[in-house]
Design an enzyme around this catalytic site. Structure first.
Site, PDB file in Angstrom:
ATOM      1  N   HIS A  12       0.873  -1.188   0.000  1.00  0.00           N
ATOM      2  CA  HIS A  12       0.000   0.000   0.000  1.00  0.00           C
ATOM      3  C   HIS A  12       0.906   1.232   0.000  1.00  0.00           C
ATOM      4  CE1 HIS A  12      -3.796   2.164   1.584  1.00  0.00           C
ATOM      5  NE2 HIS A  12      -2.908   3.095   1.281  1.00  0.00           N
ATOM      6  N   HIS A  14       1.664   5.326  -1.685  1.00  0.00           N
ATOM      7  CA  HIS A  14       1.291   6.516  -2.465  1.00  0.00           C
ATOM      8  C   HIS A  14       2.550   7.126  -3.060  1.00  0.00           C
ATOM      9  CE1 HIS A  14      -2.820   6.598  -0.840  1.00  0.00           C
ATOM     10  NE2 HIS A  14      -2.254   6.112   0.253  1.00  0.00           N
ATOM     11  N   HIS A 134     -10.432   1.244   1.636  1.00  0.00           N
ATOM     12  CA  HIS A 134     -10.210   2.142   2.776  1.00  0.00           C
ATOM     13  C   HIS A 134     -11.489   2.064   3.601  1.00  0.00           C
ATOM     14  CE1 HIS A 134      -8.693   5.952   4.786  1.00  0.00           C
ATOM     15  NE2 HIS A 134      -9.918   5.769   5.286  1.00  0.00           N
TER      16      HIS A 134
END
Ligand code: NCD
Ligand code: ZN
Ligand code: ZN
Length: 337
Positions: A12, A14, A134
């Site tokens: 996970h 970003h 999420h």
């Protein structure tokens, strides 16, 4: 004594875009074999063209590092089976955000009626595309994740062949749900294994530790540690390293996200070492992810760490990492591959 990790994976991550992508991508591609790349750009990644172009920009930003970006699409209930079939080979998972619940999630799902979601989720089940979620409601901030567990259960029951990943879990309720439903899995971040709400807001407010979901109570952290440190097979590492520029964090209206990519393996090693569970680190940072995401190809890379002080830089360009300026006990000694 040194510790070698084989094919570390961050399930996970970003990476953002443009200048921020250039700053942060090498910090992950240096020490990880691959990562699941979150699609919450502005606008979100939701077409094949956008996904392929973003993947190219990531590969370019990683330079010569051995690193595979596992791409995701931003979930929409309008995705058809034909569309998913056309993109399946480029895609590792689809990420579902409840509308407005976190950074750049405005175009997310606003209701969880089974019938609205059925066509897309059945197609994903048939094509074996995992669904990452999420999981927070818009209730009271400390209760949002626990309230979402009933939605996880509803989805797990209605779509029993769909692999559902509960992203960045922070509560004992989510940990309990893992063992109730065969098709529920979870990622756990570094910061949620380390901090509680006290570290964020118990003294002077710490914007660099503010994230969604917010860090919870000591007993929640304990439940997370128990499954991560003891190598629960349905749990894998996902840093949720979520960089924001310094001005967006140190401001009135602080953006949510903790930037941990450059310190993740060093701090995980220290944590597992402290708890005498070092033998389980390999499972948490790689083996479980490979078993759960059983279609991914993982490039060869080994990362060797040693007990030697590492002073965390105060900044990487305009991004402040967790533990900025502090000294960690473990450093990366060598990377092969
Ligand atoms: C993430 C971000 O900044 O993109 N922020 C966060 O606090 N975790 C979004 C997310 O993963 O929810
Ligand atoms: Zn999230
Ligand atoms: Zn995230």
């Amino acid at each position: 004594m040194s510790i070698t990790i084989n094919q570390p994976l961050d399930m996970h991550l970003h990476l953002r875009d443009e200048a921020m992508l250039k700053t942060v991508a090498p910090l992950s591609s240096h020490s990880f074999s691959g990562a699941i790349i979150m699609p919450n750009l502005v606008p979100p990644v939701s077409t094949k063209e956008e996904l392929l172009a973003y993947k190219e920009r990531i590969i370019h930003a990683c330079g010569s590092d051995t690193f595979t970006p596992y791409m995701t699409l931003f979930f929409k209930p309008t995705y058809t089976k034909a569309f998913l079939e056309s993109i399946k080979d480029e895609l590792t998972a689809i990420k579902l955000y409840p509308a407005g619940i976190t950074t750049n999630s405005e175009g997310g799902v606003s209701g969880f009626e089974v019938e609205t979601l059925r066509e897309t989720l059945e197609a994903m089940s048939e094509l074996e595309i995992p669904l990452c979620i999420h999981g927070e409601t818009n209730g009271f901030v400390m209760d949002r994740e626990a309230e979402f567990v009933s939605i996880y259960e509803m989805l797990a029951t209605n779509f029993p062949k769909l692999k559902i990943i509960m992203e960045h879990i922070t509560t004992k309720e989510s940990v309990e749900a893992l063992d109730k439903f065969e098709n529920l899995y979870a990622t756990i971040t570094l910061h949620h294994l380390l901090i509680t709400l006290d570290d964020v807001a118990g003294g002077m407010l710490q914007p660099h530790l503010f994230c969604k979901p917010i860090a919870k109570r000591p007993e929640d952290r304990e439940a997370l540690r128990k499954v991560a440190l003891n190598a629960h097979p349905k749990v894998m590492f996902g840093s949720d390293s979520a960089p924001h520029p310094q001005h967006a964090k140190e401001s009135c209206g602080c953006a949510a996200g903790v930037f941990t990519a450059p310190i993740a393996l060093q701090v995980l090693t220290e944590l597992f070492m402290e708890h005498s569970t070092l033998k389980n680190l390999q499972a948490f940072v790689s083996d479980h992810a490979k078993a759960i995401y059983n279609h991914i190809k993982v490039p060869h890379k080994t990362v060797t760490l040693e007990k030697k002080p590492f002073v965390v830089p105060a900044k990487y360009d305009n991004v402040i990492p967790m533990y900025a300026g502090e000294t960690l006990a473990y450093s990366i000694l060598e990377i092969k591959g």
